[in-house]
Design a protein around this motif. Sequence first.
Motif, PDB file in Angstrom:
ATOM      1  N   GLY A   7       0.802  -1.220   0.000  1.00  0.00           N
ATOM      2  CA  GLY A   7       0.000   0.000   0.000  1.00  0.00           C
ATOM      3  C   GLY A   7       0.830   1.262   0.000  1.00  0.00           C
ATOM      4  O   GLY A   7       2.024   1.241   0.303  1.00  0.00           O
ATOM      5  N   ASP A   8       0.186   2.343  -0.381  1.00  0.00           N
ATOM      6  CA  ASP A   8       0.804   3.653  -0.173  1.00  0.00           C
ATOM      7  C   ASP A   8      -0.246   4.617   0.351  1.00  0.00           C
ATOM      8  O   ASP A   8      -1.429   4.500   0.066  1.00  0.00           O
ATOM      9  CB  ASP A   8       1.556   4.174  -1.410  1.00  0.00           C
ATOM     10  CG  ASP A   8       0.648   4.498  -2.574  1.00  0.00           C
ATOM     11  OD1 ASP A   8      -0.551   4.229  -2.475  1.00  0.00           O
ATOM     12  OD2 ASP A   8       1.127   5.025  -3.589  1.00  0.00           O
ATOM     13  N   ILE A   9       0.214   5.530   1.169  1.00  0.00           N
ATOM     14  CA  ILE A   9      -0.686   6.437   1.870  1.00  0.00           C
ATOM     15  C   ILE A   9      -0.966   7.651   0.999  1.00  0.00           C
ATOM     16  O   ILE A   9      -0.050   8.306   0.518  1.00  0.00           O
ATOM     17  CB  ILE A   9      -0.095   6.799   3.246  1.00  0.00           C
ATOM     18  CG1 ILE A   9      -0.074   5.515   4.094  1.00  0.00           C
ATOM     19  CG2 ILE A   9      -0.913   7.864   3.949  1.00  0.00           C
ATOM     20  CD1 ILE A   9       0.854   5.536   5.244  1.00  0.00           C
ATOM     21  N   VAL A  10      -2.245   7.900   0.780  1.00  0.00           N
ATOM     22  CA  VAL A  10      -2.686   8.999  -0.079  1.00  0.00           C
ATOM     23  C   VAL A  10      -2.685  10.302   0.729  1.00  0.00           C
ATOM     24  O   VAL A  10      -3.185  10.332   1.859  1.00  0.00           O
ATOM     25  CB  VAL A  10      -4.101   8.698  -0.638  1.00  0.00           C
ATOM     26  CG1 VAL A  10      -4.604   9.840  -1.514  1.00  0.00           C
ATOM     27  CG2 VAL A  10      -4.106   7.381  -1.418  1.00  0.00           C
ATOM     28  N   ASN A  11      -2.112  11.344   0.148  1.00  0.00           N
ATOM     29  CA  ASN A  11      -2.004  12.681   0.783  1.00  0.00           C
ATOM     30  C   ASN A  11      -0.999  12.724   1.933  1.00  0.00           C
ATOM     31  O   ASN A  11      -1.054  13.622   2.766  1.00  0.00           O
ATOM     32  CB  ASN A  11      -3.368  13.188   1.318  1.00  0.00           C
ATOM     33  CG  ASN A  11      -4.375  13.370   0.204  1.00  0.00           C
ATOM     34  OD1 ASN A  11      -4.001  13.633  -0.938  1.00  0.00           O
ATOM     35  ND2 ASN A  11      -5.639  13.206   0.522  1.00  0.00           N
ATOM     36  N   PRO A  16       2.448  15.416   8.600  1.00  0.00           N
ATOM     37  CA  PRO A  16       3.698  14.897   9.189  1.00  0.00           C
ATOM     38  C   PRO A  16       3.523  13.418   9.499  1.00  0.00           C
ATOM     39  O   PRO A  16       2.450  12.990   9.943  1.00  0.00           O
ATOM     40  CB  PRO A  16       3.857  15.729  10.471  1.00  0.00           C
ATOM     41  CG  PRO A  16       2.512  16.296  10.760  1.00  0.00           C
ATOM     42  CD  PRO A  16       1.799  16.424   9.454  1.00  0.00           C
ATOM     43  N   SER A  17       4.581  12.627   9.258  1.00  0.00           N
ATOM     44  CA  SER A  17       4.455  11.180   9.472  1.00  0.00           C
ATOM     45  C   SER A  17       4.153  10.841  10.930  1.00  0.00           C
ATOM     46  O   SER A  17       3.603   9.780  11.222  1.00  0.00           O
ATOM     47  CB  SER A  17       5.705  10.451   8.985  1.00  0.00           C
ATOM     48  OG  SER A  17       6.847  10.974   9.598  1.00  0.00           O
ATOM     49  N   SER A  18       4.459  11.758  11.840  1.00  0.00           N
ATOM     50  CA  SER A  18       4.155  11.514  13.258  1.00  0.00           C
ATOM     51  C   SER A  18       2.648  11.361  13.495  1.00  0.00           C
ATOM     52  O   SER A  18       2.216  10.758  14.472  1.00  0.00           O
ATOM     53  CB  SER A  18       4.688  12.661  14.119  1.00  0.00           C
ATOM     54  OG  SER A  18       4.141  13.891  13.688  1.00  0.00           O
ATOM     55  N   VAL A  23       0.412   4.905  14.863  1.00  0.00           N
ATOM     56  CA  VAL A  23      -0.786   4.047  14.892  1.00  0.00           C
ATOM     57  C   VAL A  23      -0.660   2.896  13.898  1.00  0.00           C
ATOM     58  O   VAL A  23      -1.095   1.778  14.167  1.00  0.00           O
ATOM     59  CB  VAL A  23      -2.103   4.830  14.628  1.00  0.00           C
ATOM     60  CG1 VAL A  23      -2.544   5.599  15.830  1.00  0.00           C
ATOM     61  CG2 VAL A  23      -2.017   5.727  13.418  1.00  0.00           C
ATOM     62  N   LEU A  24      -0.041   3.181  12.750  1.00  0.00           N
ATOM     63  CA  LEU A  24       0.132   2.132  11.736  1.00  0.00           C
ATOM     64  C   LEU A  24       1.101   1.056  12.225  1.00  0.00           C
ATOM     65  O   LEU A  24       0.829  -0.139  12.112  1.00  0.00           O
ATOM     66  CB  LEU A  24       0.639   2.757  10.428  1.00  0.00           C
ATOM     67  CG  LEU A  24       0.295   2.004   9.134  1.00  0.00           C
ATOM     68  CD1 LEU A  24      -1.207   1.775   8.998  1.00  0.00           C
ATOM     69  CD2 LEU A  24       0.829   2.737   7.922  1.00  0.00           C
ATOM     70  N   LYS A  25       2.211   1.483  12.812  1.00  0.00           N
ATOM     71  CA  LYS A  25       3.189   0.516  13.340  1.00  0.00           C
ATOM     72  C   LYS A  25       2.562  -0.327  14.458  1.00  0.00           C
ATOM     73  O   LYS A  25       2.801  -1.532  14.538  1.00  0.00           O
ATOM     74  CB  LYS A  25       4.424   1.255  13.881  1.00  0.00           C
ATOM     75  CG  LYS A  25       5.403   1.679  12.796  1.00  0.00           C
ATOM     76  CD  LYS A  25       6.633   2.315  13.416  1.00  0.00           C
ATOM     77  CE  LYS A  25       7.697   2.574  12.350  1.00  0.00           C
ATOM     78  NZ  LYS A  25       8.886   3.226  12.930  1.00  0.00           N
ATOM     79  N   SER A  68      -9.324   7.731   9.785  1.00  0.00           N
ATOM     80  CA  SER A  68      -9.662   8.368  11.066  1.00  0.00           C
ATOM     81  C   SER A  68      -8.834   9.636  11.275  1.00  0.00           C
ATOM     82  O   SER A  68      -9.087  10.413  12.187  1.00  0.00           O
ATOM     83  CB  SER A  68      -9.392   7.406  12.229  1.00  0.00           C
ATOM     84  OG  SER A  68     -10.189   6.256  12.114  1.00  0.00           O
ATOM     85  N   ILE A  69      -7.800   9.795  10.447  1.00  0.00           N
ATOM     86  CA  ILE A  69      -6.962  11.003  10.494  1.00  0.00           C
ATOM     87  C   ILE A  69      -7.398  11.887   9.325  1.00  0.00           C
ATOM     88  O   ILE A  69      -7.338  11.467   8.165  1.00  0.00           O
ATOM     89  CB  ILE A  69      -5.463  10.640  10.378  1.00  0.00           C
ATOM     90  CG1 ILE A  69      -5.064   9.719  11.542  1.00  0.00           C
ATOM     91  CG2 ILE A  69      -4.600  11.897  10.347  1.00  0.00           C
ATOM     92  CD1 ILE A  69      -3.788   8.948  11.327  1.00  0.00           C
ATOM     93  N   LYS A  70      -7.869  13.054   9.627  1.00  0.00           N
ATOM     94  CA  LYS A  70      -8.472  13.939   8.615  1.00  0.00           C
ATOM     95  C   LYS A  70      -7.538  14.157   7.425  1.00  0.00           C
ATOM     96  O   LYS A  70      -6.374  14.509   7.583  1.00  0.00           O
ATOM     97  CB  LYS A  70      -8.831  15.285   9.251  1.00  0.00           C
ATOM     98  CG  LYS A  70      -9.728  16.135   8.370  1.00  0.00           C
ATOM     99  CD  LYS A  70     -10.231  17.348   9.121  1.00  0.00           C
ATOM    100  CE  LYS A  70     -10.983  18.299   8.210  1.00  0.00           C
ATOM    101  NZ  LYS A  70     -12.159  17.705   7.570  1.00  0.00           N
ATOM    102  N   GLY A  71      -8.070  13.907   6.215  1.00  0.00           N
ATOM    103  CA  GLY A  71      -7.313  14.184   4.996  1.00  0.00           C
ATOM    104  C   GLY A  71      -6.521  13.000   4.445  1.00  0.00           C
ATOM    105  O   GLY A  71      -6.035  13.038   3.329  1.00  0.00           O
ATOM    106  N   LEU A  72      -6.384  11.942   5.241  1.00  0.00           N
ATOM    107  CA  LEU A  72      -5.596  10.792   4.782  1.00  0.00           C
ATOM    108  C   LEU A  72      -6.476   9.707   4.174  1.00  0.00           C
ATOM    109  O   LEU A  72      -7.651   9.577   4.499  1.00  0.00           O
ATOM    110  CB  LEU A  72      -4.800  10.167   5.933  1.00  0.00           C
ATOM    111  CG  LEU A  72      -3.541  10.889   6.412  1.00  0.00           C
ATOM    112  CD1 LEU A  72      -2.833  10.053   7.461  1.00  0.00           C
ATOM    113  CD2 LEU A  72      -2.588  11.186   5.270  1.00  0.00           C
TER     114      LEU A  72
END
Length: 201
Positions: A7-11, A16-18, A23-25, A68-72
């Motif tokens: 997968g790849d994360i959109v936007n 910031p990756s923080s 949560v992903l890890k 759940s994270i706005k914009g992602l």
Amino acid sequence: MIAIITGDIVNSQEHPSSEWMGVLKEYFSRFGPSPMNWEIYRGDEFQLKVTQDNALFVAIQIKAILKSIKGLDVRMGIGIGLETYIGSGVSESNGPAYQRSGRKLESLKDSRVNLSIATGNEFYDRTLNLMLRLALDFMDDWSVVSAEIIALVLDEPNASQKEIAKKLGIKQSAVSQRLKRARLNLVLDLLDYYENQIKEI
């Protein structure tokens, strides 16, 4: 037979990756240690090894967690098949499951579809991917609160609406409304269908 989710994360470049890395890890670590079972690389791409039976469940949960994270959002290719070579990490291992997953993700970037599966069986692939595209019609539009409640319910399927309400700090009637808006019943029907189909392949 295994399943590989690439997968790849959109936007991600706008966040910031923080915001999402932790949560992903934390979620990925349920499936075993990194890098043998999962890796996050190039900043916002990942690969995860799971069983074929729960591959779609995991992919939908990843989507709910990130939305759940706005914009992602997230784009994922699921590959089902054999693992013929085990390297020092999941990104260095190989086999039909890995190849199908990687190719699927590449094709998604052009087709603007966010989730697709390759099992090696054309008949099942066509049906499953049509159903996924129909489901994405509402899953891609999940709001932060819809995604949050889906992630929670998938994580704790036996929790009552009362318990969910307590966890989210909202009224029980609001839980019911959010679940309806998020189309939980359709998500569960899709997962049930997938589990039955994957046994046939």
